[in-house]
Motif scaffolding. Structure first.
Motif, PDB file in Angstrom:
ATOM      1  N   TYR A  91       0.831  -1.208   0.000  1.00 59.21           N
ATOM      2  CA  TYR A  91       0.000   0.000   0.000  1.00 59.21           C
ATOM      3  C   TYR A  91       0.870   1.264   0.000  1.00 59.21           C
ATOM      4  O   TYR A  91       0.672   2.166  -0.817  1.00 59.21           O
ATOM      5  N   VAL A  92       1.850   1.335   0.899  1.00 60.67           N
ATOM      6  CA  VAL A  92       2.715   2.510   0.991  1.00 60.67           C
ATOM      7  C   VAL A  92       3.498   2.695  -0.303  1.00 60.67           C
ATOM      8  O   VAL A  92       3.603   3.813  -0.823  1.00 60.67           O
ATOM      9  N   ASN A  93       4.039   1.622  -0.852  1.00 57.19           N
ATOM     10  CA  ASN A  93       4.806   1.724  -2.095  1.00 57.19           C
ATOM     11  C   ASN A  93       3.929   2.166  -3.257  1.00 57.19           C
ATOM     12  O   ASN A  93       4.349   2.956  -4.091  1.00 57.19           O
ATOM     13  N   HIS A  94       2.720   1.675  -3.320  1.00 58.32           N
ATOM     14  CA  HIS A  94       1.800   2.079  -4.383  1.00 58.32           C
ATOM     15  C   HIS A  94       1.545   3.582  -4.322  1.00 58.32           C
ATOM     16  O   HIS A  94       1.530   4.263  -5.352  1.00 58.32           O
ATOM     17  N   ASN A  99       3.636   9.169  -7.928  1.00 57.05           N
ATOM     18  CA  ASN A  99       4.312  10.409  -8.311  1.00 57.05           C
ATOM     19  C   ASN A  99       5.708  10.187  -8.880  1.00 57.05           C
ATOM     20  O   ASN A  99       6.463  11.137  -9.029  1.00 57.05           O
ATOM     21  N   SER A 100       6.039   8.962  -9.186  1.00 60.16           N
ATOM     22  CA  SER A 100       7.383   8.647  -9.674  1.00 60.16           C
ATOM     23  C   SER A 100       7.414   8.561 -11.196  1.00 60.16           C
ATOM     24  O   SER A 100       6.480   8.047 -11.814  1.00 60.16           O
ATOM     25  N   PRO A 101       8.491   9.048 -11.812  1.00 64.39           N
ATOM     26  CA  PRO A 101       8.635   8.889 -13.263  1.00 64.39           C
ATOM     27  C   PRO A 101       9.058   7.468 -13.656  1.00 64.39           C
ATOM     28  O   PRO A 101       9.063   7.117 -14.823  1.00 64.39           O
TER      29      PRO A 101
END
Length: 172
Positions: A91-94, A99-101
């Motif tokens: 969940y946290v990683n998702h 917002n990551s390229p």
């Protein structure tokens, strides 16, 4: 968090080139990880590794050894210490990934996956205990070690089943 059976493996980073191949014989770092998977299964006879813990530097070496595109980042960050939390970590990683390229790769095929479809993708056999290897970034680990693990069914929060004799009632 779950309890795990785990085993650490060591290698020399200087033995590998920038493409993730061993300098002496061209073996990929991914193939070295497969050797570790086979050893893990030999150690824990009925178990297959499900989690690969390593530093972000090692995940980058693994990605290069698989000829991954530069925008692919291997590994899921651990959020609750140095053990995978199967509920919280994804969940946290998702949320961070939004917002990551980059595109994050959280799993690769197990060394024991031997059937592939027409496109070269491994076929998951749900009747077996063989699943993709989850890639977990643990930056507390050294850059010359990886840890393979499998969750156990031992859970200290488990409660025992209580058998209660319930009388049978008959209606007249």
């Amino acid at each position: 968090m779950e309890k795990e059976l785990s085993k650490k493996y060591y290698y020399s980073p200087s033995d590998f080139n920038t493409l993730g191949r061993r300098k002496s014989d061209g073996v990929t770092f991914r193939d070295v990880i497969k050797e570790f998977e086979y050893d893990f299964h030999e150690t824990y006879r009925n178990e297959y590794a499900l989690n690969l813990y390593a530093s972000s530097k090692i995940m980058a070496l693994l990605a290069k050894s698989k000829d991954a595109a530069p925008f692919l980042m291997y590994g899921m960050d651990l959020t609750q210490g140095n053990t995978f939390d199967a509920i919280q970590d994804p969940y946290v990683n998702h949320e961070m990934d939004k917002n990551s390229p980059n595109i994050y790769v959280y799993g690769i095929d197990s060394a024991f996956m031997t059937e592939f479809d027409e496109y070269g993708y491994p076929i998951l056999n749900e009747d077996s205990d063989i699943f993709p290897l989850t890639l977990l970034v643990d930056n507390t680990m050294r850059d010359d070690e990886v840890r393979l693990a499998v969750p156990t069914m031992d859970d200290e929060d488990e409660t025992e089943d209580v058998i209660i004799d319930v009388p049978k009632f008959e209606y007249a």
